[in-house]
Design a protein around this motif. Structure first.
Motif, mmCIF file in Angstrom:
data_model
loop_
_atom_site.group_PDB
_atom_site.id
_atom_site.type_symbol
_atom_site.label_atom_id
_atom_site.label_comp_id
_atom_site.label_asym_id
_atom_site.label_seq_id
_atom_site.Cartn_x
_atom_site.Cartn_y
_atom_site.Cartn_z
ATOM 1 N N LEU A 29 44.241 -19.398 -43.403
ATOM 2 C CA LEU A 29 44.840 -20.611 -42.854
ATOM 3 C C LEU A 29 45.673 -21.344 -43.901
ATOM 4 O O LEU A 29 46.707 -21.936 -43.580
ATOM 5 N N ASP A 30 45.242 -21.286 -45.140
ATOM 6 C CA ASP A 30 46.044 -21.890 -46.214
ATOM 7 C C ASP A 30 47.389 -21.178 -46.343
ATOM 8 O O ASP A 30 48.433 -21.826 -46.552
ATOM 9 N N ARG A 31 47.382 -19.873 -46.168
ATOM 10 C CA ARG A 31 48.647 -19.116 -46.212
ATOM 11 C C ARG A 31 49.536 -19.479 -45.026
ATOM 12 O O ARG A 31 50.761 -19.602 -45.167
ATOM 13 N N VAL A 32 48.920 -19.652 -43.865
ATOM 14 C CA VAL A 32 49.670 -20.089 -42.682
ATOM 15 C C VAL A 32 50.300 -21.454 -42.938
ATOM 16 O O VAL A 32 51.490 -21.682 -42.662
ATOM 17 N N ALA A 33 49.496 -22.372 -43.461
ATOM 18 C CA ALA A 33 49.990 -23.733 -43.725
ATOM 19 C C ALA A 33 51.156 -23.710 -44.701
ATOM 20 O O ALA A 33 52.158 -24.422 -44.519
ATOM 21 N N ASN A 34 51.053 -22.872 -45.737
ATOM 22 C CA ASN A 34 52.146 -22.782 -46.725
ATOM 23 C C ASN A 34 53.402 -22.181 -46.116
ATOM 24 O O ASN A 34 54.524 -22.599 -46.447
ATOM 25 N N LEU A 35 53.220 -21.212 -45.211
ATOM 26 C CA LEU A 35 54.376 -20.630 -44.513
ATOM 27 C C LEU A 35 55.114 -21.719 -43.737
ATOM 28 O O LEU A 35 56.351 -21.798 -43.767
ATOM 29 N N ASP A 112 47.495 -10.845 -35.285
ATOM 30 C CA ASP A 112 47.525 -11.092 -36.726
ATOM 31 C C ASP A 112 47.976 -12.535 -36.941
ATOM 32 O O ASP A 112 49.067 -12.929 -36.513
ATOM 33 N N MET A 113 47.149 -13.341 -37.600
ATOM 34 C CA MET A 113 47.440 -14.781 -37.691
ATOM 35 C C MET A 113 48.750 -15.097 -38.393
ATOM 36 O O MET A 113 49.461 -16.020 -38.003
#
Length: 314
Positions: A29-35, A112-113
């Motif tokens: 989720l942190d990677r999603v947020a950074n994206l 895939d999230m």
């Protein structure tokens, strides 16, 4: 009508730490947020701690002026978040993290999230209808009878351990002894008679990630679609399913299809039927169901199933 995302888009991700079988959830989720932050969004993340917490957090986000709340979890988490956003201008989005992820599939999202997050970043906004069962809103569908009995008998531990197989296993066990009943069922005031195994009330189309019981449903027509499956017992159900898969509702006398604004169901002589909404057990009949038009804003990614909108049907 679809609208572009506003600049400086503010979103809150609400995630269910117990959803699905994902590992390293918070780091993903942190990677999603950074994206999303790389695209200029303002992103916050919050975990749920108890049933109903997602609804409270979604309500607070709407009051705080967030443009959208992203439900990261299964359809139960999506339902909880949605219940906190009804009647506000804050939109619902989703990231698939649950057992079946029906709404994510309706929206054409990858399971895939990170890929789903990429699609969500290209979303538009629009308003849609929802249904209400008693005092609980539903986005996808409500089920009365056999499918709700299956849902009621599955524990959260089984769902997490077995995924969708838990539903299949329980359905087989219950099917042998499940019998149709003759409730008092009225659809827009019209009485529907006969022994009923299951009633599916659909706001959208997809059921269980596989079959479309309410294949003619659109989410912006001010109506709910109702599929009534009749029979003495569940051993006759495979024949009904063939009719539904082929969408030959009018050729099978034990399958009836309606579009309606209101549905009322009550058991006869004290008998009750179980009810589920969006895959979670809700309670028992008697219960009333109705459509709530144009009550929810949603994020619509590019690959969403356009047949869900009335205009796409021509």
């Amino acid at each position: 009508m679809f609208a572009s995302l506003p600049s400086n888009f503010q979103v809150l991700i609400i995630y269910n730490p117990a959803a699905g079988q994902s590992s390293d959830l918070k780091s993903t989720l942190d990677r999603v947020a950074n994206l999303w932050r790389d695209r200029g969004w303002q992103v916050q993340i919050a975990a749920t701690t108890a049933p109903g917490d997602a609804t409270t957090k979604a309500q607070q986000a709407a009051q705080a002026g967030y443009h959208a709340v992203i439900a990261a979890g299964g359809d139960g988490t999506v339902n909880e978040v949605m219940n906190g956003l009804i009647g506000t201008t804050t939109a619902l989005g989703t990231l698939p993290l649950g057992t079946v992820n029906i709404w994510a599939r309706e929206m054409g999202l990858s399971m895939d999230m990170l890929k789903a997050a990429e699609s969500m970043s290209k979303s538009e906004l629009t308003q849609i209808d929802v249904g209400i069962a008693g005092n609980r809103y539903f986005l996808l569908m409500a089920g009365i009878g056999f499918d709700a009995a299956v849902t009621a008998s599955i524990s959260s531990v089984e769902k997490k351990r077995l995924g969708a197989i838990a539903y299949v296993k329980q359905a087989i066990q219950l099917a042998w002894n499940f019998r149709g009943v003759s409730p008092k069922l009225r659809i827009d005031g019209k009485r529907v008679r006969g022994k009923i195994l299951m009633v599916i009330i659909g706001n959208s189309q997809l059921y269980g990630g596989v079959v479309k019981f309410t294949a003619h449903a659109t989410i912006d027509d001010g109506l709910l679609d109702v599929c009534v499956i009749k029979g003495q017992g569940m051993l006759s159900a495979p024949r009904r399913l063939i009719s539904i898969f082929a969408r030959h509702y009018n050729r099978d006398p034990l399958v009836q299809y309606f579009q309606a604004r209101q549905i009322e169901i009550r058991g006869k002589r004290g008998k009750v039927l179980p009810v589920q909404v969006d895959g979670d057990y809700l309670g028992k009949t008697p219960m009333n169901f109705r459509v709530v038009p144009n009550s929810l804003w949603i994020m619509v990614p590019p690959n969403a199933d356009r047949s869900l909108w009335q205009a796409a049907r021509g």
